[in-house]
Enzyme design. Structure first.
Site, PDB file in Angstrom:
ATOM      1  N   ASN A  10       0.974  -0.833   0.281  1.00  0.00           N
ATOM      2  CA  ASN A  10      -0.030  -0.209   0.047  1.00  0.00           C
ATOM      3  C   ASN A  10       1.178   1.956   0.207  1.00  0.00           C
ATOM      4  OD1 ASN A  10      -1.344   2.399   0.475  1.00  0.00           O
ATOM      5  ND2 ASN A  10      -2.617   1.567   2.335  1.00  0.00           N
ATOM      6  N   LYS A  12       0.121   4.275  -0.075  1.00  0.00           N
ATOM      7  CA  LYS A  12      -0.688   5.115   0.253  1.00  0.00           C
ATOM      8  C   LYS A  12      -0.266   6.647  -0.770  1.00  0.00           C
ATOM      9  CE  LYS A  12      -0.331   3.219   4.790  1.00  0.00           C
ATOM     10  NZ  LYS A  12      -0.230   2.963   6.015  1.00  0.00           N
ATOM     11  N   HIS A  96      -9.582   1.302   4.609  1.00  0.00           N
ATOM     12  CA  HIS A  96      -8.656   0.824   5.435  1.00  0.00           C
ATOM     13  C   HIS A  96      -8.290   2.389   7.160  1.00  0.00           C
ATOM     14  CE1 HIS A  96      -4.601   2.106   6.896  1.00  0.00           C
ATOM     15  NE2 HIS A  96      -4.076   1.000   5.924  1.00  0.00           N
ATOM     16  N   GLU A  98      -6.819   4.090   7.567  1.00  0.00           N
ATOM     17  CA  GLU A  98      -6.869   6.137   7.802  1.00  0.00           C
ATOM     18  C   GLU A  98      -8.040   6.709   7.527  1.00  0.00           C
ATOM     19  OE1 GLU A  98      -2.702   5.372   5.672  1.00  0.00           O
ATOM     20  OE2 GLU A  98      -2.059   4.458   7.998  1.00  0.00           O
ATOM     21  N   GLU A 168      -5.448  -5.152  10.468  1.00  0.00           N
ATOM     22  CA  GLU A 168      -3.929  -4.030  10.708  1.00  0.00           C
ATOM     23  C   GLU A 168      -4.363  -3.011  12.444  1.00  0.00           C
ATOM     24  OE1 GLU A 168      -2.282  -2.662   6.508  1.00  0.00           O
ATOM     25  OE2 GLU A 168      -3.530  -1.209   6.932  1.00  0.00           O
ATOM     26  N   GLY A 174       2.660   2.056  10.652  1.00  0.00           N
ATOM     27  CA  GLY A 174       3.479   3.050  10.377  1.00  0.00           C
ATOM     28  C   GLY A 174       4.282   3.885  11.700  1.00  0.00           C
ATOM     29  N   SER A 214       4.115  -2.399  10.130  1.00  0.00           N
ATOM     30  CA  SER A 214       4.991  -2.075  10.474  1.00  0.00           C
ATOM     31  C   SER A 214       5.868  -3.942  10.581  1.00  0.00           C
ATOM     32  CB  SER A 214       5.680  -1.713  11.965  1.00  0.00           C
ATOM     33  OG  SER A 214       4.827  -0.333  12.716  1.00  0.00           O
TER      34      SER A 214
HETATM   35  P1  13P Z   1       2.857   0.714   7.797  1.00  0.00           P
HETATM   36  O1  13P Z   1       3.647  -1.128   7.117  1.00  0.00           O
HETATM   37  O2  13P Z   1       3.607   1.718   6.955  1.00  0.00           O
HETATM   38  O3  13P Z   1       3.486   0.370   9.271  1.00  0.00           O
HETATM   39  O4  13P Z   1       1.499   0.307   7.004  1.00  0.00           O
HETATM   40  C1  13P Z   1       0.585  -0.186   7.267  1.00  0.00           C
HETATM   41  C2  13P Z   1      -0.702  -0.256   6.694  1.00  0.00           C
HETATM   42  O5  13P Z   1      -1.110   0.875   6.969  1.00  0.00           O
HETATM   43  C3  13P Z   1       0.016  -0.892   5.066  1.00  0.00           C
HETATM   44  O6  13P Z   1      -2.268  -0.846   4.793  1.00  0.00           O
END
Ligand code: 13P
Length: 251
Positions: A10, A12, A96, A98, A168, A174, A214
């Protein structure tokens, strides 16, 4: 029942067009030797078409990070599932954290998007996961169950088999604070039970559940070794060829 490992990146809201193409070219070369897992990248919507053109005919599928649930019409700024399909998408990440937490997306909206994605022939990767305060309050499974029930409401068994779920935990995204393999396995097993309860054991055995939060080339092997972890949804470590490949290799 062996489920095929599925590693998706992803991206982002990161990279430029040229950096996206460079990464896609790198993955194209590297992925030629990988046949033990399904692989996908989900670039920002504006780069999907160009990245899909580079990866066409390779083992690396392309996905989007969101979709709108209406088919077409006066929805300024939105993109339909048919449009994503039209430009070479195979997958779409939905719900997601976010989008749920920053943009206020509800499980009801996610549900409409899951239906739209399936109708267009896309594979939805539906994200669920708890906040740190919810984990600390011991409500992880309740939160995930609400998200699961809401997001998949009215989805038939045959369609469910085509969906991918990404667990997740929000506190692991992150932050560099990856869930322990045991923490991941516990929730993944609970999600599989939810599928069994709403559908059947047969459907539950087919649905792939990715872990996200992560994940990197150093911690992936341990997590992917767990019986109910069928892959990873990778953020930061998917932005460069080497760490992403490292994750693929540990699958
Ligand atoms: P990270 O791997 O940067 O923690 O992000 C995970 C994520 O949100 C994947 O959709």
């Amino acid at each position: 029942m062996t489920r095929r490992i599925f590693i998706a990146g992803n991206w982002k809201m990161n990279l430029t067009l040229s950096a996206s193409l460079e990464l896609a070219e790198g993955l194209k070369k590297a992925a030629a030797g990988i046949s033990n897992a399904d692989i996908a990248v989900c670039p920002p919507a504006v780069y999907v078409q160009a990245v899909a053109a580079v990866l066409k005919g390779t083992a690396v599928g392309v996905g989007a990070q969101n979709v709108y649930f209406e088919k077409e019409g006066a929805f300024t700024g939105e993109i339909s599932a048919n449009m994503l399909k039209d430009i070479g998408c195979r997958y779409v990440i939905l719900g997601h954290s976010e989008r749920r937490n920053i943009l206020g997306e509800s499980s009801e909206q996610v549900n409409l998007k899951v239906k739209a994605a399936l109708a267009a022939g896309l594979v939805p990767i539906v994200c669920v996961g708890e906040l740190l305060k919810e984990r600390e309050a011991g409500t992880t499974e309740d939160v995930v169950r609400r998200q699961f029930d809401g997001s998949f409401s009215g989805i038939a068994a045959k369609e469910m088999e085509n969906c991918v779920i990404a667990y997740e935990p929000v506190w692991a995204i992150g932050t560099g604070k990856v869930a322990t393999p045991e923490q991941a396995e516990e929730v993944h097993a609970a999600i599989r039970k939810m599928i069994e309860k709403n559908y059947s054991k047969e459907v539950a055995e087919k649905v792939r559940i990715q872990y996200g939060g992560s994940v990197n080339d150093k911690n992936a092997a341990e997590i992917l070794a767990k019986p109910n972890v069928d892959g990873a949804l990778v953020g930061g470590a998917s932005l460069k060829v080497e760490p992403f490949l490292g994750i693929l290799k540990s699958a």
